[in-house]
Design a protein around this motif. Structure first.
Motif, PDB file in Angstrom:
ATOM      1  N   VAL A  54       0.836  -1.199   0.000  1.00 14.16           N
ATOM      2  CA  VAL A  54       0.000   0.000   0.000  1.00 14.16           C
ATOM      3  C   VAL A  54       0.869   1.246   0.000  1.00 14.16           C
ATOM      4  O   VAL A  54       0.611   2.212  -0.739  1.00 14.16           O
ATOM      5  CB  VAL A  54      -0.957  -0.013   1.222  1.00 14.16           C
ATOM      6  N   GLU A  55       1.951   1.217   0.789  1.00 17.16           N
ATOM      7  CA  GLU A  55       2.843   2.390   0.834  1.00 17.16           C
ATOM      8  C   GLU A  55       3.460   2.663  -0.526  1.00 17.16           C
ATOM      9  O   GLU A  55       3.468   3.798  -1.005  1.00 17.16           O
ATOM     10  CB  GLU A  55       3.955   2.159   1.864  1.00 17.16           C
ATOM     11  N   ARG A  56       3.948   1.601  -1.159  1.00 21.03           N
ATOM     12  CA  ARG A  56       4.599   1.800  -2.462  1.00 21.03           C
ATOM     13  C   ARG A  56       3.589   2.260  -3.510  1.00 21.03           C
ATOM     14  O   ARG A  56       3.883   3.121  -4.336  1.00 21.03           O
ATOM     15  CB  ARG A  56       5.293   0.517  -2.915  1.00 21.03           C
ATOM     16  N   GLN A  57       2.379   1.680  -3.438  1.00 21.32           N
ATOM     17  CA  GLN A  57       1.354   2.102  -4.403  1.00 21.32           C
ATOM     18  C   GLN A  57       1.008   3.570  -4.213  1.00 21.32           C
ATOM     19  O   GLN A  57       0.881   4.326  -5.175  1.00 21.32           O
ATOM     20  CB  GLN A  57       0.103   1.238  -4.236  1.00 21.32           C
ATOM     21  N   LEU A  58       0.877   3.987  -2.952  1.00 23.43           N
ATOM     22  CA  LEU A  58       0.513   5.376  -2.677  1.00 23.43           C
ATOM     23  C   LEU A  58       1.605   6.325  -3.174  1.00 23.43           C
ATOM     24  O   LEU A  58       1.332   7.339  -3.824  1.00 23.43           O
ATOM     25  CB  LEU A  58       0.293   5.530  -1.167  1.00 23.43           C
TER      26      LEU A  58
ATOM     27  N   ALA B 118      -7.449  12.512  -4.819  1.00 27.73           N
ATOM     28  CA  ALA B 118      -7.497  12.398  -6.278  1.00 27.73           C
ATOM     29  C   ALA B 118      -6.489  11.385  -6.778  1.00 27.73           C
ATOM     30  O   ALA B 118      -6.794  10.563  -7.653  1.00 27.73           O
ATOM     31  CB  ALA B 118      -7.236  13.774  -6.903  1.00 27.73           C
ATOM     32  N   ALA B 119      -5.285  11.409  -6.166  1.00 29.32           N
ATOM     33  CA  ALA B 119      -4.204  10.532  -6.662  1.00 29.32           C
ATOM     34  C   ALA B 119      -4.562   9.063  -6.516  1.00 29.32           C
ATOM     35  O   ALA B 119      -4.231   8.249  -7.375  1.00 29.32           O
ATOM     36  CB  ALA B 119      -2.907  10.838  -5.919  1.00 29.32           C
ATOM     37  N   THR B 120      -5.237   8.710  -5.437  1.00 27.15           N
ATOM     38  CA  THR B 120      -5.461   7.284  -5.165  1.00 27.15           C
ATOM     39  C   THR B 120      -6.917   6.873  -5.339  1.00 27.15           C
ATOM     40  O   THR B 120      -7.319   5.820  -4.862  1.00 27.15           O
ATOM     41  CB  THR B 120      -5.019   6.946  -3.732  1.00 27.15           C
ATOM     42  N   ARG B 121      -7.693   7.695  -6.016  1.00 27.35           N
ATOM     43  CA  ARG B 121      -9.137   7.452  -6.095  1.00 27.35           C
ATOM     44  C   ARG B 121      -9.446   6.058  -6.646  1.00 27.35           C
ATOM     45  O   ARG B 121     -10.254   5.311  -6.129  1.00 27.35           O
ATOM     46  CB  ARG B 121      -9.799   8.513  -6.972  1.00 27.35           C
ATOM     47  N   TRP B 122      -8.730   5.680  -7.704  1.00 27.40           N
ATOM     48  CA  TRP B 122      -9.049   4.422  -8.408  1.00 27.40           C
ATOM     49  C   TRP B 122      -8.585   3.184  -7.680  1.00 27.40           C
ATOM     50  O   TRP B 122      -8.857   2.072  -8.109  1.00 27.40           O
ATOM     51  CB  TRP B 122      -8.459   4.470  -9.799  1.00 27.40           C
ATOM     52  N   ARG B 123      -7.859   3.348  -6.568  1.00 28.05           N
ATOM     53  CA  ARG B 123      -7.362   2.173  -5.842  1.00 28.05           C
ATOM     54  C   ARG B 123      -8.478   1.449  -5.097  1.00 28.05           C
ATOM     55  O   ARG B 123      -8.320   0.295  -4.719  1.00 28.05           O
ATOM     56  CB  ARG B 123      -6.299   2.567  -4.814  1.00 28.05           C
ATOM     57  N   GLY B 124      -9.571   2.148  -4.815  1.00 28.39           N
ATOM     58  CA  GLY B 124     -10.653   1.506  -4.073  1.00 28.39           C
ATOM     59  C   GLY B 124     -10.338   1.328  -2.598  1.00 28.39           C
ATOM     60  O   GLY B 124     -10.864   0.438  -1.944  1.00 28.39           O
ATOM     61  N   TRP B 125      -9.442   2.191  -2.061  1.00 27.26           N
ATOM     62  CA  TRP B 125      -9.106   2.080  -0.647  1.00 27.26           C
ATOM     63  C   TRP B 125     -10.139   2.801   0.215  1.00 27.26           C
ATOM     64  O   TRP B 125     -10.722   3.802  -0.218  1.00 27.26           O
ATOM     65  CB  TRP B 125      -7.732   2.715  -0.361  1.00 27.26           C
TER      66      TRP B 125
END
Lengths: 263, 434
Positions: free
Chosen positions: B295-299, B332-339
């Protein structure tokens, strides 16, 4: 490529009218073939053509419904000690907690005999065979924890300790990395140079000519059998693969590489 | 020293050797996926015991009746093993179905015989209960010694054939080599049957299976090696048996079989959580750590992706970046992650504490120099794994996993080097075209 005079004496394998049925369904039909001594033979054919069945029938692993096989002119039971078999990777129990060295040592069980533990010499022989296939670093690793190519090399090492005259391999080149492929191919060529005979079930038509000098084209029956240069041409392939050859026939390059002419 | 009565010493001697033998034999049953066969074996001894009892009562063999009952158990147990083999080999019924049929039929027959015995009100019929539920308190020295001898013979047999027992790993090879396999399988079953029968009066036929299977199952949670599995299984078998026998001797009306199984099951349950090999606690910790890192790396990558294209290309190529990274909206940056919001905020918090991310106004965040380095590394690894999959489609899926941090961890050195070269070449081609 291969000098036919090298196959002096009885052929390494001779099968006559070999047939196998599973539940009345034919898997191999009156197979006639000869594998000359000192050859490297590729057994090719479409999926379900009976390639593995052919090897298993020769080794009496599946009930044969007719026909006979001889190895160096003798029955399988008499010639057993001269034959090493490398089964398909899928056929073993990968969960079994056994180390690479112990798998290789299995190749020596016949010589060791019953009720005896694996001796120190046997362990050393296993170690040396693993060195030869470049697996020294994985001697004590559990076989299931190795990659596909490494597992294949361990199997090859087990065949090596048997010091056989004939190596029968079921898809040794399936699902392995380039390094392993090179290691296996080099070893096979080395064995042949020492006088051994090798026969492999092989699935990749495009590489038959670069890997083997003899070929058996199989599709339930033996379509053709002989030196690659004489049997590996479009007409035979069409008979072997039927309509499925279309995907190959567009590749004229494959045939020029084979050194044969498309009819 | 703790004073242990003579009676209990005898019991300990008997059950601990039984525990070791069943634990070791059980390893091979487990390795061969034959676990359920031991259950069938146990249950299938009942009709033999009952029929032998009837015959003995009829023809009056007197004091030797105990041996006749065990002989009956041996015969019916063996019949059951052969029946399972017959069904498996000669009919379309698979192993699980064959086991279920044989177990229930044999046990059912046994129960019918038992009811006949009870109706006849034969003397000594109540003793038959021990064969079902087990009894240790009454164990005499000769029984303990019988257990000791049977266990020792079984262990010697296993160690003499240890090399051959491993052959089940590759049956095709074994058959081609003309090595023993089938009769070996039957010998293993016969050995298990003899040990089962020896332990019948102690543990009872209902639960004897657990003595074979729980110890090796426990061992598998600690080690993947064969020697280790066998050693731990033997120890668990011995400790569980002794503990269970102690409980059974001290608690009135506590059946020995159940007490031994419960004691062993406690060891199993502890191992289930604490085991070093795929134990639940360890597995949970590992997946929690993996997940957090991912999760950290994805963010970080998501924040990095919103940097100006030129700057991104320069950082990926390893050039020093001009100016600090610009702040972006984390939502906005992580919107598509579904978190979930909580998950995102927890990750931002962790990265902030690690000095890789700075919070700005509202939901704005900005990469620090350290964060930027990690984001670039993650971005590179992502690109390299994609190349790995397309360049080595037969190799990559065997090694690749989603939590990879460096490509070298999942690819052989020469493959990793090739992928890195490809990646660099791709970057310069991109730079040339733009």
């Amino acid at each position: 490529m291969n000098d036919p005079t090298r196959s002096a004496g009885e052929p390494a394998v001779q099968a006559r009218h070999l047939s196998v049925c599973y539940d009345r369904k034919p898997a191999l039909w009156e197979a006639e073939l000869e594998i000359p001594r000192g050859s490297m033979t590729g057994i090719v054919g479409p999926n379900g053509a009976g390639k593995s069945t052919l090897i298993k029938a020769m080794l009496e692993l599946v009930p044969v419904s007719g026909g006979s096989v001889t190895f160096f002119g003798k029955s399988y039971r008499e010639a057993r000690d001269r034959i090493a078999y490398v089964p398909q990777r899928e056929s073993v129990d990968w969960e079994y907690p056994i180390s690479a060295r112990d798998v290789v040592a299995m190749g020596l069980y016949r010589r060791l005999g019953l009720f005896r533990w694996v001796t120190r010499e046997a362990k050393r022989a296993a170690q040396e065979a693993l060195d030869r296939v470049g697996m020294s670093a994985f001697v004590n690793r559990r076989i299931g924890a190795l990659s596909g190519g490494q597992q294949q090399r361990v199997f090859l090492a087990r065949a090596l300790v048997q010091k056989a005259d004939l190596y029968l391999m079921d898809e040794p080149f399936a699902g392995i990395d380039a390094t392993t492929e090179q290691v296996i191919l080099d070893l096979m060529r080395g064995l042949r140079a020492e006088g051994a005979t090798l026969a492999c079930v092989h699935h990749d038509l495009a590489t038959v000519a670069e890997k083997f000098d003899h070929a058996v084209l199989l599709n339930l029956r033996v379509v053709a059998c002989g030196a690659v240069s004489s049997v590996f041409h479009r007409e035979n392939l069409a008979r072997c693969y039927g309509g499925r050859l279309e995907m190959f026939s567009s590749d004229e390059g494959a045939f020029t590489r084979l050194g044969t002419q498309a009819p | 020293m703790l004073a242990v009565s003579y009676n209990l010493q005898v019991v300990y001697l008997g059950v601990s050797t039984l525990g070791v033998a069943t634990g070791v034999l059980g390893c091979f049953l487990l390795f061969r996926r034959r676990s359920l066969l031991s259950d069938t074996l146990g249950h299938a001894t009942l009709p033999g015991v009952a029929l032998a009892f009837l015959l003995v009562a009829q023809f009056g063999a007197g004091g030797k009746s105990f041996l006749w009952l065990l002989l009956g158990a041996l015969v019916s147990g063996w019949l059951a093993v052969r029946s399972v083999q017959f069904l498996r080999r000669r009919t379309p019924i698979r192993e699980d179905g064959a086991l279920a049929v044989v177990l229930t039929v044999f046990y059912g027959v046994g129960v019918v015989w038992l009811s006949v015995i009870q109706n006849l009100e034969l003397p000594g019929a109540s003793g038959l209960e021990y064969y079902i539920y087990g009894m240790v308190a009454s164990m005499v020295l000769s029984e303990a010694l019988t257990l000791l001898i049977v266990s020792a013979v079984a262990l010697v047999a296993v160690s003499l054939l240890f090399k051959e027992l491993n052959l089940c790993f590759d049956e095709g090879f074994v058959a081609a080599q003309g090595l023993p396999h089938r009769w070996l399988d039957e010998l293993l079953m016969l050995t298990c049957l003899v040990v089962t029968i020896a332990g019948l009066q102690t543990v009872g036929l209902l639960l004897i299976m657990a003595m074979f299977i729980i110890p090796p199952a426990t061992a598998r949670l600690w080690t993947s090696s064969m020697a280790g599995t066998i050693g731990i299984a033997a120890a668990v078998g011995a400790v569980g048996s002794v503990a269970g026998a102690t409980a059974s001797a001290n608690i009135p009306r506590m059946p020995a079989g159940a007490a031994i199984i419960l004691a062993t099951a406690i060891l199993f349950t502890l191992s289930l959580f604490l085991g070093r090999r795929k134990g639940l606690l360890q597995a949970w910790l590992a997946s929690w750590r993996d997940e957090r890192g991912l999760v950290e790396r994805q963010l970080l990558r998501d924040v990095f992706a919103l940097q100006p294209a030129k700057q991104r290309a320069a950082s990926l190529a390893g050039a020093p970046t001009a100016g600090a990274p610009s702040p972006v909206s984390i939502t906005a940056a992580t919107r598509w992650r579904g978190w979930s919001d909580r998950r995102r905020q927890a990750a931002v918090g962790r990265l902030e504490r690690a000095g890789q991310l700075e919070r700005g106004e509202a939901d704005a965040v900005r990469l620090t120099a350290q964060g930027q380095r990690r984001a670039v590394e993650a971005e590179r690894t992502q690109a390299l794994t994609e190349l790995y999959l397309t360049e080595y489609p037969s190799l990559a899926p065997q090694h690749l996993h989603p939590y990879v941090e460096r490509i070298e961890d999942v690819a052989p050195a020469e493959v990793a080097a090739h992928l890195r070269a490809l990646f660099t070449a791709g970057l310069s081609a991109q730079a040339a075209s733009s």
